[in-house]
Design an enzyme around this catalytic site. Structure first.
Site, short mmCIF file in Angstrom:
data_model
loop_
_atom_site.label_atom_id
_atom_site.label_comp_id
_atom_site.label_asym_id
_atom_site.label_seq_id
_atom_site.Cartn_x
_atom_site.Cartn_y
_atom_site.Cartn_z
N HIS A 47 25.58 72.60 11.48
CA HIS A 47 26.01 71.71 12.56
C HIS A 47 25.12 70.47 12.69
O HIS A 47 25.11 69.83 13.73
CB HIS A 47 26.08 72.44 13.90
CG HIS A 47 26.89 73.70 13.83
ND1 HIS A 47 28.22 73.69 13.50
CD2 HIS A 47 26.56 74.99 14.01
CE1 HIS A 47 28.67 74.94 13.49
NE2 HIS A 47 27.68 75.74 13.79
N ASN A 74 27.14 61.42 23.70
CA ASN A 74 25.71 61.16 23.59
C ASN A 74 25.43 59.83 24.27
O ASN A 74 25.91 58.79 23.85
CB ASN A 74 25.28 61.14 22.13
CG ASN A 74 25.39 62.52 21.51
OD1 ASN A 74 25.08 63.52 22.16
ND2 ASN A 74 25.86 62.59 20.29
N ARG A 118 23.24 57.54 24.48
CA ARG A 118 22.06 56.86 23.90
C ARG A 118 22.48 56.25 22.57
O ARG A 118 23.60 56.41 22.13
CB ARG A 118 20.96 57.88 23.65
CG ARG A 118 21.51 59.04 22.84
CD ARG A 118 20.46 59.91 22.22
NE ARG A 118 21.00 61.18 21.78
CZ ARG A 118 21.60 61.40 20.61
NH1 ARG A 118 21.79 60.40 19.76
NH2 ARG A 118 22.06 62.58 20.29
N GLU A 167 34.03 77.96 22.84
CA GLU A 167 35.12 77.08 22.42
C GLU A 167 35.92 77.72 21.31
O GLU A 167 35.39 78.48 20.51
CB GLU A 167 34.55 75.75 21.88
CG GLU A 167 34.17 74.79 22.96
CD GLU A 167 33.68 73.46 22.41
OE1 GLU A 167 33.65 73.27 21.18
OE2 GLU A 167 33.32 72.62 23.24
#
Ligand code: ADP
Length: 662
Positions: A235, A295, A297, A200
């Protein structure tokens, strides 16, 4: 509503899910590994089932065993929490096939978002802006390097199966690409069994802003606003807040729409998070955010959304899972005030944020905060799992008020028995830029020296630690060390010498006893007179002034190994070196030792070769992360004691150096 659910997780998130289940009258079944037999989540559940030994591969990742436990206990549904099997589509499918309910989205929705490359393709199709880059199938290093050139440096290599910041490498220039690619692939393989990567464009002044979404089984979806998770290290999120500082109505609407579009594109039901990377170099602008991943969840930081919306996300997950429609429309939702979450870890910050272990000999949380935790006083932080101690969550009517609340809450949080990142978190909440709402993902790295700065511990902290180590502060009661001043030990010499260590600093203290309660203590940093106050174990008179502080001592193998002194909202933790190993502290330059238990991934050093300070010698994998151990000074590699693949213990000698040959 369900009458009984099984929670396929451990620690704070299992406890947090149970809290809501209990409120809704839903019985709970916990699962546990051998290491967790006495854990808080087991104690809080109505029933508990052992699923295997400590390693997660043999316990919390054993889908079949977990589903069998649900059936055996009569649970109707399984809540996966976060991590472990929460984003495993096969697990969701098997639960379905077993005639149970997976509390989360469909297996297809998880699969669509499971790999970062495929998810980006789906989002492109749904016209959600994605980060420019290469997310195709080809993986030859030369080809990927060409792609990086085309995208333009700096670039970010990401393991497509990655999560938690693992398998990710920022590359600033072509010369570093090959090494970084190998690292990302290795970490991807080790953590996720998949070394496939995508590349990226690295976004400028990046801010991580994510949108909480909630969908039902009838095709409806709303968003519950944003969370700013820009304060990160490697991160990984350290502090989260909601709403995002500087957010405009226009940008919020654009991001919210994109997130709902993403959720609807995959028929999403349940709670989920759409993560965006935002170019914050010119304020927040609606054309400068891009989809990173979803995500599928409940997210670690969901409590800050609960704080600003007044909703219970776990309750909503359960309601959606039984098939209820969303109980509100987008226009019913609003933001109230401001919330922060700080992730409190057992970790050694000055040692490079190394995960730590230990027994929590003392543990007090602030009543001004919501503290989501899975441990109690006396519990152990083991090397088997994430070393999270608690999530400290505060809510205020304004950002300013919430900041002040967090500072107080952290000052009132007292933990002994392990090192923690509390001082680091507190320093962040005092950081000038952060206090003003100037955040980006590079803030922590850029300002690390200032955030790590620890002054010398005050003389009183040193003195109290020394008095405590000598056992002169009253009987050491593990439950409540300062509840009693009885049990004075018999007096030995009138003078004692104690060595205390904090990181690379050593303090040599001399404690002179005037009588049972009066001491004169000196070290290289000064001298003070301390008098303990009878029947007030947390009070003392210091050079004529009343002071209050607390302390706790921690024993390892029957020997006092650690002292924690709580003074004015700060915690000072001292190691008490064992007489025998004392010499090790003198000069750490020659010997490179394992700072924690782990696996040797790669020995970079070569016997007889010259190295410069900072050169990588050994790459160690611990807690599924790679740590590079570097030379502390220039020299020649004299001896290498380990090989790739070796398992090493904390303190093992890995490499030794000698001064460089002339
Ligand atoms: P993970 O799944 O491992 O958490 P993410 O894709 O969510 O990985 O990215 C984690 C963090 O890495 C983000 O929060 C952000 O700080 C940083 N990051 C990710 N992509 C980019 C990018 N293209 N440019 C700059 N920073 C990025």
């Amino acid at each position: 509503m369900f009458s009984k659910i099984l929670i396929a997780n451990r620690g704070e998130i299992a406890v947090r899910i149970m809290r809501t289940a209990k409120r809704l009258g839903v019985a709970t079944v916990a699962i546990y590994s051998d290491a967790d037999a006495g854990a808080m989540h087991v104690a809080e559940a109505d029933e508990a089932v052992r699923i295997g030994p400590a390693p997660v591969a043999q316990s919390y990742l054993q889908a079949d065993t977990i589903i069998a436990a649900a059936k055996a206990t009569g649970a109707e549904a399984i809540h996966p929490g976060y991590g472990f099997l929460s984003e495993n589509p096969k697990f969701a499918e098997e639960i379905d096939q077993a005639g149970l309910v997976f509390i989360g989205p469909s297996a297809e929705a998880i699969r669509a978002m499971g790999l970062k490359d495929a998810a980006k393709a789906v989002m492109e199709k749904a016209q959600v802006p994605v980060v420019p880059g290469y997310h195709g199938e080809r993986q030859e290093p030369e080809f990927l390097a060409e792609q990086a050139d085309t995208i333009g440096y700096p670039v970010l290599i990401k393991a497509r199966a990655g999560g938690g910041g693992k398998g990710m490498r920022k590359v600033d220039e072509p010369g570093q690409f090959a090494d970084a690619l190998q690292g990302a692939q290795r970490e991807g393989k080790a953590s996720f069994g998949d070394d496939h990567v995508l590349i990226e464009k690295y976004v400028n002044s990046p801010r991580h802003i994510e949108i909480q979404v909630l969908g039902d089984q009838h095709g409806d979806a709303v968003h519950l606003f944003e969370r700013d998770c820009s304060l990160q290290r490697r991160h990984q999120k350290v502090i989260e807040e909601a709403p995002a500082p500087g957010m405009t109505d226009e940008m919020r609407a654009a991001m919210g729409d994109a997130a709902v579009k993403a959720a609807k594109a995959i028929g999403y039901s349940g709670a989920g998070t759409v993560e965006f990377i935002v170019d914050g170099s010119d304020g927040l602008r609606p054309d400068r955010f891009w989809f990173m991943e979803m995500n599928t969840r409940l997210q670690v930081e969901h409590p800050i959304t609960e704080a600003i919306t007044g909703l219970d996300l776990v309750a909503l997950q359960l309601r959606v899972a039984v098939g209820e429609p969303l109980p509100f429309a987008q226009s019913d939702l609003a933001i109230y005030g401001h919330a922060f979450e700080a992730r409190l870890y057992a970790e050694d910050v000055p040692k490079g944020f190394l995960p730590a272990i230990g027994t929590l000999d003392y543990l007090r949380f602030s009543s001004a905060a919501r503290n989501d935790t899975g441990v109690r006083e006396g519990d152990e932080i083991t090397p088997h799992y994430d070393p999270l101690i608690a999530k400290v969550i505060v809510h205020g009517s304004s950002r300013h008020e919430a900041l002040a609340k967090m500072r107080d809450a952290l000052a009132d949080t007292l933990i002994a028995g392990t090192v923690t990142n509390k001082a680091f978190l507190a320093a962040l909440f005092r950081h000038e830029g952060f206090s003003k709402g100037e955040v980006d993902t590079g803030l922590i790295d850029r300002d690390l020296p200032g955030l790590l700065h620890e002054g010398s511990p005050p003389m009183l902290a040193q003195a109290m630690a020394a008095i405590a180590v000598l056992g002169l502060a009253g009987e050491v009661d593990r439950q409540d060390p300062w509840s009693s001043l009885s049990g004075w030990r018999l007096w030995g010499a009138a003078q004692h010498y104690v060595k205390l260590v904090q990181g690379k600093k050593a303090f040599d203290l001399r404690v002179s006893l005037r009588n049972a309660r009066d001491f004169k203590v000196s070290s290289q940093t000064g001298t003070i007179n301390v008098s303990l106050v009878e029947r007030a174990p947390d009070r003392m008179i210091v050079d004529g002034h009343m002071q209050s502080l607390r302390f706790a001592v921690s024993e390892v193998f029957g020997r006092v190994a650690l002292v924690s002194v709580f003074l004015n909202g700060e915690t000072f933790v001292f190691d008490v070196p064992d007489g025998v190993t004392d010499a090790g502290y003198a000069d750490p330059g020659d010997d490179v030792r394992a700072p924690m238990p782990g696996l040797v991934k790669q020995v970079r050093a070569k016997t007889g070769h010259d190295v410069s300070r900072g050169d990588a010698l050994v790459v160690l994998e611990a807690m599924k992360m790679e740590h590079t151990l570097a030379a502390a000074r220039d020299g020649t590699v004299a001896e290498i004691y380990v090989a790739d693949g070796d398992q090493v213990s904390d303190g093992d000698l890995l490499v030794s150096l000698v001064p460089e040959k002339e």
